[in-house]
Design a protein around this motif. Structure first.
Motif, PDB file in Angstrom:
ATOM      1  N   ARG A 157       0.848  -1.200   0.000  1.00 38.47           N
ATOM      2  CA  ARG A 157       0.000   0.000   0.000  1.00 38.47           C
ATOM      3  C   ARG A 157       0.877   1.242   0.000  1.00 38.47           C
ATOM      4  N   THR A 158       0.279   2.336  -0.380  1.00 40.54           N
ATOM      5  CA  THR A 158       1.021   3.585  -0.466  1.00 40.54           C
ATOM      6  C   THR A 158       1.569   4.023   0.887  1.00 40.54           C
ATOM      7  N   HIS A 159       2.683   4.714   0.824  1.00 38.42           N
ATOM      8  CA  HIS A 159       3.282   5.318   2.009  1.00 38.42           C
ATOM      9  C   HIS A 159       3.100   6.832   1.973  1.00 38.42           C
ATOM     10  N   GLU A 160       2.402   7.312   0.952  1.00 38.13           N
ATOM     11  CA  GLU A 160       2.177   8.750   0.779  1.00 38.13           C
ATOM     12  C   GLU A 160       0.741   9.103   1.145  1.00 38.13           C
ATOM     13  N   PRO A 161       0.564   9.919   2.170  1.00 37.02           N
ATOM     14  CA  PRO A 161      -0.793  10.330   2.543  1.00 37.02           C
ATOM     15  C   PRO A 161      -1.507  11.036   1.388  1.00 37.02           C
ATOM     16  N   ALA A 162      -2.762  10.698   1.169  1.00 38.64           N
ATOM     17  CA  ALA A 162      -3.566  11.318   0.110  1.00 38.64           C
ATOM     18  C   ALA A 162      -4.035  12.704   0.517  1.00 38.64           C
TER      19      ALA A 162
END
Length: 184
Positions: A143-148
């Motif tokens: 999963r992404t590690h960058e907050p949306a």
């Protein structure tokens, strides 16, 4: 006196390596999976330190019974808050309210809890919405590690389970004598 009255933990890619999951044929129920490196030791350390541990996980109850029992971790938890039982998934506040209630706490105690999870949009967003200290387990790349958006920005980030006990000790030391503004 410990600041943290409960540690909420997700399961997938927080304790269990989701890439190793083996599911029951034609089912979402996982029958077995491997632990991520250091997860057992982390759980043993947290339990030995006397922390109240609450599983807060999305999926079928039998999945977590299977995986966590296999690795001797089911009984490390003081309560199991599972989306199948609650009827909603994180970040729905009802998951966190159920965890608070299971720990004998209320929303006034959210500052005294921690949520550790791998999913920014579920674990971190849900915890942040209620004022629960959020810790992002950045071990997996599934999963992404960058907050949306800002609601997904974790309070803290760890790369491995081995880092959690030390982080909790540091947070305890930093806040040992501090009382939240709302409590003054």
């Amino acid at each position: 006196m410990s600041r943290f009255k409960a540690i909420f933990l997700d399961c997938g890619d927080t304790l269990i390596d989701e890439r190793t999951e083996e599911k029951l044929a034609d089912s979402e129920v996982v029958i077995r999976a491997d632990l991520i490196p250091g997860a057992k030791e982390m759980m043993d350390s947290l339990k030995a330190a006397g922390h109240k541990l609450i599983l807060v996980a999305d999926g079928p109850r039998q999945t977590f019974v299977n995986m966590l029992t296999h690795h001797g971790l089911w009984d490390h938890f003081d309560a199991h808050i599972i989306s199948e039982d609650v009827g909603v998934h994180k970040p729905d506040a009802r998951m966190f309210d159920a965890a608070l209630a299971a720990a004998g706490l209320t929303r006034e105690d959210t500052w005294r809890t921690v949520m550790v999870g791998n999913n920014l949009s579920r674990d971190i967003c849900g915890a942040n919405a209620l004022g629960i200290t959020s810790i992002f387990m950045a071990w997996s790349t599934l999963r992404t590690h960058e907050p949306a958006n800002p609601s997904e920005v974790p309070d803290y980030r760890i790369e491995t389970p081995a880092e959690l006990p030390g982080l909790l000790e540091k947070l305890e030391a930093l806040t040992k004598y501090r009382v939240p503004f709302a409590q003054r």
